[in-house]
Design an enzyme around this catalytic site. Structure first.
Site, PDB file in Angstrom:
ATOM      1  CB  THR A 434     113.398 -16.974 -60.322  1.00 25.42           C
ATOM      2  OG1 THR A 434     114.271 -16.887 -59.181  1.00 25.42           O
ATOM      3  CG2 THR A 434     112.191 -16.099 -60.077  1.00 25.42           C
ATOM      4  CG  HIS A 486     100.676  -3.408 -68.219  1.00 27.57           C
ATOM      5  ND1 HIS A 486      99.858  -4.008 -69.147  1.00 27.57           N
ATOM      6  CD2 HIS A 486      99.855  -3.034 -67.196  1.00 27.57           C
ATOM      7  CE1 HIS A 486      98.609  -3.988 -68.715  1.00 27.57           C
ATOM      8  NE2 HIS A 486      98.584  -3.418 -67.528  1.00 27.57           N
TER       9      HIS A 486
END
Length: 515
Positions: A434, A486
């Site tokens: 993006t 994560h």
């Protein structure tokens, strides 16, 4: 002899279902084992087929209704039977068709067609009528766009089946529709003077009929009510041309164009008991409009991503000097050779593709308790449109040339703004890029696009003083950000992944030498 059409026997784990879609309407003839209706449960979609050949004479459970196991959904009569009239006393479609010709007031004398919504893919349950591009009685050509249906992914066009005109609109702007639902009735050879002097106004009033609302001494059609709210107009200043002075959508559009229905500014006055409050002079307009289906989906997915992923962001910065020099040196040659401009995104896509090959965890996705490693790089590129953010996907970017990337991205941007992107072009990405820099963003924290596990955020190129070989130099710098899940990606891999992109961009020759 009438036969009951029942819902299937649900498994023990399924308590109830809902009517997803009727594929037949009262009066339609059906063959034995032909699909009539679909029931959606929390696990699967169940198909209900005709127990025998006949005619659907009655529907007892409308689309969206909650039904129980083996509940009666409708009645199947013998072939040729007439459907029962609705409870509101309205005639069925077949009854209208059999009415004497002298009682009918058609918009045109040609063959009539049902204008239906497109067939939605399995991942899309319903859509919203975004706009009608043609009005009742207005002449149209074959394949000309009649209406646009907005789903949570794309905008679908509904085109005219032949030359003619709309005779009746059944689904107003803003209403929700199911796959293949009838939106309007279309008459061949209609339009303009051939529709008759009385037909167009009469049908136009009919098309706006529905949940009318009375405001003061004015009656507003649903479509007109929506426009009034969007433009914050004074209803009392709008002249209605519909039956009994009813305000139609066309009346509001005319008032907006002429500017004749603006609300008068109210003089600000502060009550004595509120003397301590600051006095605000002038107009303080507000308007309330429904959130589009695309915007609702964007909001839902972004919140879902933050709630389900252990999202963390790592930052770095890249010296864009080498890429900018390369662009300046070859931009004219590149344009002549490939008929497209050499931008920055091609370099970032190629750098990301190489980095994804080196760090497969970043290119993986999580499916329940499984990790899916992708042996290819499909990179989504976020594109901003008036309707919201969409992410078309570049396929197999590792094998694409920079010119192919630039051409495809330009095409994606144009078609995204025109609402022409297909659903298949926005599914299946393994990674996303993006670029907030085109709007001036210096730094941001991008949100993961599920089920992907990482996203790269580009930003504005800003000249800053940097220490280069012991000296201070002004360099064109860009902050980079990688947000990652994560649960899947360790911090070490995320940092090294971003450093790899930085090194490839600061020395673009590495992209060619694969080092």
């Amino acid at each position: 002899m009438a036969t009951e059409i029942k819902a299937p026997t649900f498994p023990e784990s399924v308590a109830e279902g809902s009517v997803a879609a009727w594929h037949k309407k009262p009066g339609d003839s059906v063959e034995r084992d032909e699909l009539i209706v679909e029931i959606e449960t929390d696990k699967v979609v169940l198909e209900v087929v005709a127990p025998e050949a006949g005619t659907l004479s009655e529907i007892n459970a409308e689309e969206g209704d909650t039904v129980q196991s083996e509940q009666v959904l409708g009645i199947l009569g013998a072939a040729g039977d007439k459907p029962k009239a609705a409870d509101k006393g309205e005639k069925s479609e077949d009854a209208k068709a059999e009415a004497p010709a002298s009682d009918a007031k058609p918009a045109a004398g040609g063959k009539q067609h049902d204008v239906k919504a497109p067939t939605f893919p399995e991942s899309i349950q319903e859509g919203t009528v975004a706009s009608w591009n043609k009005q009742v009685g207005e002449a149209v050509k074959r394949d000309e766009v009649l209406a646009e249906i907005e789903t949570d992914k794309v905008v679908l066009e509904v085109v005219a089946p032949a030359d003619g005109a709309l005779a009746e609109i059944k689904a107003e702007e803003g209403s929700q529709v199911a796959s293949e639902e009838v939106l309007a009735i279309f008459s061949e050879g209609a339009g303009g003077d051939s529709a008759g002097s009385e037909a167009a106004p009469a049908e136009s009033a009919k098309s706006d009929a529905g949940d009318d609302e009375k405001v003061g001494d004015k009656i507003l059609a649903p479509a007109a009510r929506k426009l009034v709210a969007e433009h914050d107009l004074d209803v009392s200043k709008i002249e209605g041309t519909g039956k009994g002075g009813r305000i139609l959508k066309e009346d509001v559009q005319k008032a907006v164009k002429e500017g004749s229905a603006k609300k008068a500014s109210k003089p600000a006055s502060a009550p004595k008991q509120a003397a301590a409050a600051p006095v605000v002079e002038g107009e303080r307009p507000e308007k309330r409009v429904p959130m589009s289906r695309l915007r609702q989906t964007i909001a839902k997915r972004l919140v879902q991503a933050q709630q389900t992923a252990a999202m963390l962001t790592t930052y770095n910065e890249v010296d864009m000097g080498a890429v900018m020099e390369l662009r300046a040196q070859y931009k004219e040659t590149f344009l002549k050779a490939h008929d497209t401009k050499l931008g920055f995104m091609g370099f970032f896509v190629k750098a990301a593709s190489e980095a994804l090959k080196r760090f497969p965890d970043v290119n993986a996705s999580i499916d329940g308790s499984d990790i899916v490693y992708h042996g290819y790089q499909d990179i989504g590129v976020a594109v901003s449109t008036d309707r919201g953010l969409v992410v078309p996907v570049l396929r197999d970017t590792d094998s694409m040339k920079i010119a192919d990337v630039e051409k495809t991205i330009v095409d994606f941007g144009k078609r995204a703004r025109d609402g022409k992107l297909g659903i298949d072009e926005m599914q299946g990405g393994t990674f996303t890029i993006t670029n907030g820099g085109i709007f001036g963003s210096l730094m941001s924290t991008p949100i993961i696009n599920p089920p992907q596990t990482a996203i790269l955020g580009m930003h504005k190129i800003q000249e800053r003083p940097m220490a280069v070989n012991g000296k201070v130099e002004i360099r064109p710098m860009m902050y980079l950000a990688v947000s990652y899940d994560h649960r899947m990606i360790d911090g070490k891999d995320a940092v090294q992944f971003l450093v790899t992109i930085k090194e490839l961009l600061e020395d673009p020759a590495r992209l060619l030498l694969d080092v």
